[in-house]
Design an enzyme around this catalytic site. Structure first.
Site, PDB file in Angstrom:
ATOM      1  N   ASP A  79       0.850  -1.189   0.000  1.00  9.45           N
ATOM      2  CA  ASP A  79       0.000   0.000   0.000  1.00  9.45           C
ATOM      3  C   ASP A  79       0.890   1.244   0.000  1.00  9.45           C
ATOM      4  O   ASP A  79       1.825   1.343   0.805  1.00  9.45           O
ATOM      5  CB  ASP A  79      -0.894   0.013   1.236  1.00  9.45           C
ATOM      6  CG  ASP A  79      -2.368   0.158   0.892  1.00  9.45           C
ATOM      7  OD1 ASP A  79      -2.676   1.005   0.041  1.00  9.45           O
ATOM      8  OD2 ASP A  79      -3.198  -0.567   1.459  1.00  9.45           O
TER       9      ASP A  79
ATOM     10  N   ASP B 276     -12.486  -1.473   3.447  1.00 12.68           N
ATOM     11  CA  ASP B 276     -13.299  -0.271   3.629  1.00 12.68           C
ATOM     12  C   ASP B 276     -14.783  -0.508   3.356  1.00 12.68           C
ATOM     13  O   ASP B 276     -15.566   0.446   3.354  1.00 12.68           O
ATOM     14  CB  ASP B 276     -12.811   0.845   2.698  1.00 12.68           C
ATOM     15  CG  ASP B 276     -11.544   1.513   3.204  1.00 12.68           C
ATOM     16  OD1 ASP B 276     -11.308   1.486   4.429  1.00 12.68           O
ATOM     17  OD2 ASP B 276     -10.794   2.064   2.377  1.00 12.68           O
TER      18      ASP B 276
END
Length: 575
Positions: free
Chosen positions: A109, A343
């Site tokens: 990430d 998410d």
């Protein structure tokens, strides 16, 4: 990577990342190796054989960098260090080595819209250090009619409240589109861009195989930072999304770093249409290989966005088909295909049926994910059909976005108590995806020997990896079969996608065709039986020639002049 039995050397623009199946790991919730209740890097390494047995080619690892964990690692205080709760750099290097030894690749990430407020850059910037004073967005504020200080503009934070916080040390306001501990970097400053290129190069030299670029669509803010003009949450998102120099910044980063390595880049981009997305992709665009859009993720939210409790909740299959088909056929570039991530709520609770038909609908979702165009990303736990949890009170939540949304709603006087919004957080909270991975029916689901950092979903005794692997008819085995099938079928990677029956309320049907390879996928996305007359389509099907490749029922759909499908039945045919 698994061989493709139908691979043709003349298939255009072959790339390893197009033929891969990716698996996303949220480290703190995956596997705890040292008994402190928090998942860690050694815990991931312990499960490399598990990932290999599932058929995974690429692991996307959520942030493990040094961080105060205000947003579970997306607030980075040192990009070149591993946070001690996850392990050491030696642990990370051992994980990379183990993945590569199993012919798997590692996607890290990259969080560079913002840093932690504990990062050295911010600490020096707030003190007015000349070399760092413009690394972030610092502005003077104003006053209201009562003489109270006000922020520089009306932008809202994705975490709720204002996107500005006053700093007593610098005596100015700083911008943070996310948590107040996540100040936004000023990409207008060439020194900031040099720093980012340097850290990207550092990780690429360590041998990683690519990056997922977090919130990359908001790195460029418009000149003057004008007020937002709509009430969509957060206020100002229509102003700071896809800013005026975002393409310049990304292309510069590509030319300086990514272009020099055999790696893959995946941009996370909210508020993105097919046309906008195409500008970011490939050599003709900004050099990104693919991106995560949110259009299908917004299908069940209200007009003011996901973090507004008013509206939303309902979605229709025809509209879902229109969205997905637009991205399947009109994108000038490559799709990153996903239904859930860290998410988002659990996919079987959101798009399937997590009760009576949990197994069938989880397999249907897997069939869709792994037979459409684009690189599929499986989020941890999807392969066993993990579901949303049930949270009784706001105190049980960890998700700062959801907590902020509820607090904003209460502050506006639209609810008398948090409990009035219980349905809202029990459908939309990001915490559903962050409950610990359910490995077995042992205490704490085999995730840890001690109390986990976040409670395990109560259904872990029935839904866990150990039980799924022992059951040949489980969701896990269906995923593995589909992944192997995708590896063997070039048509599922490079084949043309064509939608059938676009207005059918229950059935999502489409074909994938590459040369003489022709596959038909039929999904009864419903808890009710469905009759499908393929004679109504433009494709000339001979029902007697349909050959079943895969199905989520033991016996396949009845064939006559029509196909008779049971609840959440999914099948792949060759024709």
């Amino acid at each position: 990577m698994a061989p493709n039995s139908t691979v043709s050397s003349d298939t255009p623009d072959r790339q390893w990342w197009k033929e891969a199946v990716a698996y996303q790991i949220y480290p703190r919730s995956f596997n705890d190796s040292n008994g402190d209740g928090i998942g860690d890097i050694r815990g991931i390494t312990e499960k490399v054989d598990y990932l290999d047995s599932l058929g995974i080619d690429v692991v996307w690892l959520c942030p493990v960098y040094q961080s105060p964990q205000a947003d579970n690692g997306y607030d980075i205080s040192d990009y070149r260090s591993i946070d001690e709760q996850f392990g050491t750099m030696a642990d990370w290097e051992a994980l990379l080595e183990a993945l590569h030894a199993h012919d798997m690749r590692l996607l890290m990430d990259l969080v560079v819209n913002h840093t932690s407020d504990e990062h050295e850059w911010f600490q020096r910037s707030r003190r007015g250090d000349d070399a760092y004073k413009d690394y972030y967005y610092w502005r003077d504020g104003g006053e209201d009619e009562h003489g109270n200080p006000t922020p520089p503009n009306n932008w809202g934070s994705f975490m709720g409240g204002s996107a500005w916080t006053y700093d007593e040390i610098r005596e100015q306001w700083y911008l943070h589109l996310y948590d107040e501990k996540q100040p936004d970097l000023n990409w207008r400053n060439p020194d900031v861009r040099d720093e980012i290129a340097s850290l990207v190069e550092w990780w690429l030299e360590k041998g990683i195989d690519g990056f997922r670029l977090d919130a990359i669509h908001v790195i460029s803010k418009p000149e003057g930072l004008p007020n937002g003009t709509t009430d969509k949450k957060p206020i100002g998102s229509e102003v700071f999304s896809h800013g005026p120099r975002v393409h310049d910044y990304l292309r510069e980063l590509y030319d300086r770093t990514f272009a020099n390595y055999d790696v893959v880049t995946v941009g996370e981009m909210g508020e993105t249409t097919v046309d906008i997305a195409s500008e970011y992709l490939g050599e003709e665009g900004d050099g990104l290989d693919m991106l995560f859009h949110f259009e299908h993720m917004d299908i069940d939210v209200g007009p003011r966005g996901r973090w507004d409790p008013e509206g939303g909740g309902e979605w229709s299959l025809p509209e879902f088909k229109r969205i997905m088909s637009r991205w399947q056929t009109q994108l000038e570039g490559w799709n990153a295909q996903y239904l859930g991530n860290h998410d988002q709520p659990r996919i079987v609770s959101r798009f399937g049926n997590d009760g009576t038909y949990r197994g069938e609908s989880a397999k249907l979702l897997a069939t869709f994910l792994l037979t459409t165009h684009g690189t599929p990303f499986v989020y941890q736990g999807e392969e066993i059909g993990m579901t949303n949890a049930e949270f009784e009170s706001l105190d049980e939540l960890d998700d700062p976005m959801m907590i902020g949304a509820v607090e904003d709603y209460l502050a506006a006087g639209k609810a008398d108590s948090p409990e009035e919004l219980r349905e809202f957080w029990n459908t939309q909270s990001r915490d559903h995806a962050r409950t610990p991975m359910q490995w077995s029916d042992d205490e704490h689901a085999g995730f840890t020997d001690e109390k986990p950092w976040f409670p395990v979903n109560e259904n872990y005794r029935d839904i866990n990896v150990e039980a799924a692997r022992d059951d040949e008819g489980s969701v896990w085995h269906h995923y593995r079969e589909l992944i192997n099938f995708r590896h063997d079928e070039d048509a599922l990677v490079y084949g043309e996608y064509s939608l059938l029956l676009p207005d059918h309320e229950q059935v999502y049907a489409y074909t994938r065709v590459l040369g003489d390879d022709r596959l038909l996928i039929v999904l009864n996305w419903s808890e009710n039986p469905a009759t499908i007359d393929l004679g109504q389509t433009e494709v000339d099907f001979d029902f007697t020639d349909l050959s079943v490749c895969l199905s989520n029922y033991e016996e396949t759909a009845t064939q006559s002049d029509e196909l008779l499908f049971r609840p959440y039945e999914a099948a792949v045919y060759r024709y």
